[in-house]
Design an enzyme around this catalytic site. Sequence first.
Site: not given
Ligand code: GLC
Length: 728
Positions: A255
């Site tokens: 993430d």
């Molecule tokens: C965010 C989310 C994730 C997302 C990523 C990119 O914090 O937790 O679901 O795909 O970052 O935006």
Amino acid sequence: MKKILVFACLMLAIGCSHQESDPIETEIDEILSQMTLDEKIAVIHAQSKFSSRGVPRLGVPELWCMDGPHGVRPETLWDAWASAQQTNDSCTAYPALTCLAASWDRDLAKLYGQSVGEEALYRRKNVLLGPGIDIARTPLCGRNFEYMGEDPYLAGHMAAPYVQGLQSNNVAACVKHYAVNDQEFQRLTINVNVDDRALYEIYLPAFKTAVQEGGAWSIMSSYNKYQNKFVSHNPRLLKEILKGEWGWDGAVISDWGAVHETVGAAEGGTDLEFGSYTDGESRNTPAAYDHYFLAQPYKEKLLAGELPMKDLDDKVRRVLRLILRTQPNGKKGYLCSDQHYADCRKIGTEGIVLLKNKDGILPMKAKAKRIVVLGENAIRPMIVGGSSSSLKAQREISPLDGIRAAFPDAEVVYERAYYSGEPTPGRGYNYSFYDISEERPAAKLLEDALAAVEGADYVLFIGGLNKQKGQDCEGRDRESYDLPYGQNEVIEAIAAVRPDLIYINISGTPVAMPFAGDVAAIVQAWYLGSETGNALSDVLTGKVNPSGKLPFTFPIALEDGPLKTERQYPGIQDEDGNWQVYYDEGIYVGYRWYDTRQVPVLFPFGYGLSYTTFKYGQVKASAKAIKDDISFSIPITNTGKVAGAEVVQLYIQDVKSSVDRPLKELKGFEKVWLQPGETKTVRFTIGKDALSFFDAERHEWVAEPGEFKALIGASVADIRSEVSFELK
Ligand code: GLC
């Protein structure tokens, strides 16, 4: 030149390759053997906000990712969250995934994935960051709207076809957030304490199904910790279970900002590092990416012999596999096409759940002359907001617009009735194509609403939550189970003068409805995306007969649920100040709690009404006693006057077991469409795994011989037929 030629020929070969002899592996060996250490390091971390490098010298393209589960997010700046303010990156906004889950329709899930995948293909993305399938452990979780409910069997068996559909475009799914990221409160650092039985029976199965049946090509490691290790540095989750026990060959994408150290990520099983905030000096500058934990710092440890090359090669192999799998396969991409809007509308109408329909007040009669629509959610756009799943839609038909379009000859009066306040600004593209400012005080809003309902044929109240922080939105959980903005009082006041009030709830998670007994009808309408107003009016008018069923329980009160203590939710700080949350309820999540403990609920899991009625015949088993597989069949008849679809649910009960087990567990579902008077036989086949529980001591699944029951239900609380059988 030669290399690119080889690469191009290979792509051709892959286009017509067969599953068994996968030339991608040959090509990976070929490329890997020629890559320098710098090239290997370059492909395993980001080069921009949403992209990572390829191998230009060898003709391997870079990799582009983009959110989200229900539409392709607008372009951001190269290395910042801010919008790039482009004018060619609007998209179709599909219904949020709780709506898809509520359809209980595998074919629809495949259509959804294929459709949204065509938009990602058009936008030249290799990876779409979804679907999200964390479990709705608490109604307060800010991201329940992005996920697929409280039951791992439903979530997994709806995610798998979505993944297949998406990946048919050679766009990879990135199933998220693996794992136990079931709340937003302190999500970036909280340590989740969950026993193995609950982990294996509740929190992992949907991911396992998405991987083994869906064939997901990538998985996103979650922010939180498990066993006091950040998931991105967690060999147990990422290597032992995901890549070991499940034999998964895909790539783990962290993430954004979920990697916190080099050794942990190098040995823990993360393959591709995104979104890291590095050492501060180099954040958001070109050099920032060299400071990523899997960039220069990793290279230094490799050169110093502190970390083995084989881990690097495994990461590179998995990333190359992701790049090669997501090369164009001749399929075309489409953006905002009529077909995609039609897909949106279909998904929306199939996911809407009819929860109450006293005296058959719905569907609305076409000859209605005066319709009063109340509530801010009738006009409030919901596609912008929610954080990373927020979209720049080309179209968003509001509930009010949809109702007006469906009743062109009626007088459709709108009154806001309640006001949620100024929208908090989104991430730079909170464009103001809607003005929902309001001057009137709450009392005046109610007064105007009450005045409007006089002499109306129908009064609809469209309320619920929205995508603001603290509502259905990433990054924070809700503080209350109640509807916000004083809606309860307003609804009660209107229902007092119009007991035929039709309440339409727009939310992605359960809410309290103290007024449920005072209104004539209740519709759970989800976040329906670009075709919201049309999907909703299709159901309200009966153009489409509702067939949705709840993917999670609506408890009457939050306190009725299994999370009784602070340590269970939202968690507590330990003596070192670290946040800890304890899943003391174990496997008793959702209906496994309410149904087993016979706790009365507002609406049970799997519940949903239709404009017609269905009769369930007697279920028959293929055998009285089995060693392995067993089949069940049951005739279902449409005993009403209109065509409709019924979701027939199979629950299994272990009549006598050596361990505590839920009263019943979902192990099958089939959606069947029936004309009035028509009967079809619905069939299920299950194996021993559907009878098993996870024995944490022996670390294996155990199906104990003895009596079991197959319970066929219209919901978990409405069993229509059952049959006993014995496992030898
Ligand atoms: C965010 C989310 C994730 C997302 C990523 C990119 O914090 O937790 O679901 O795909 O970052 O935006």
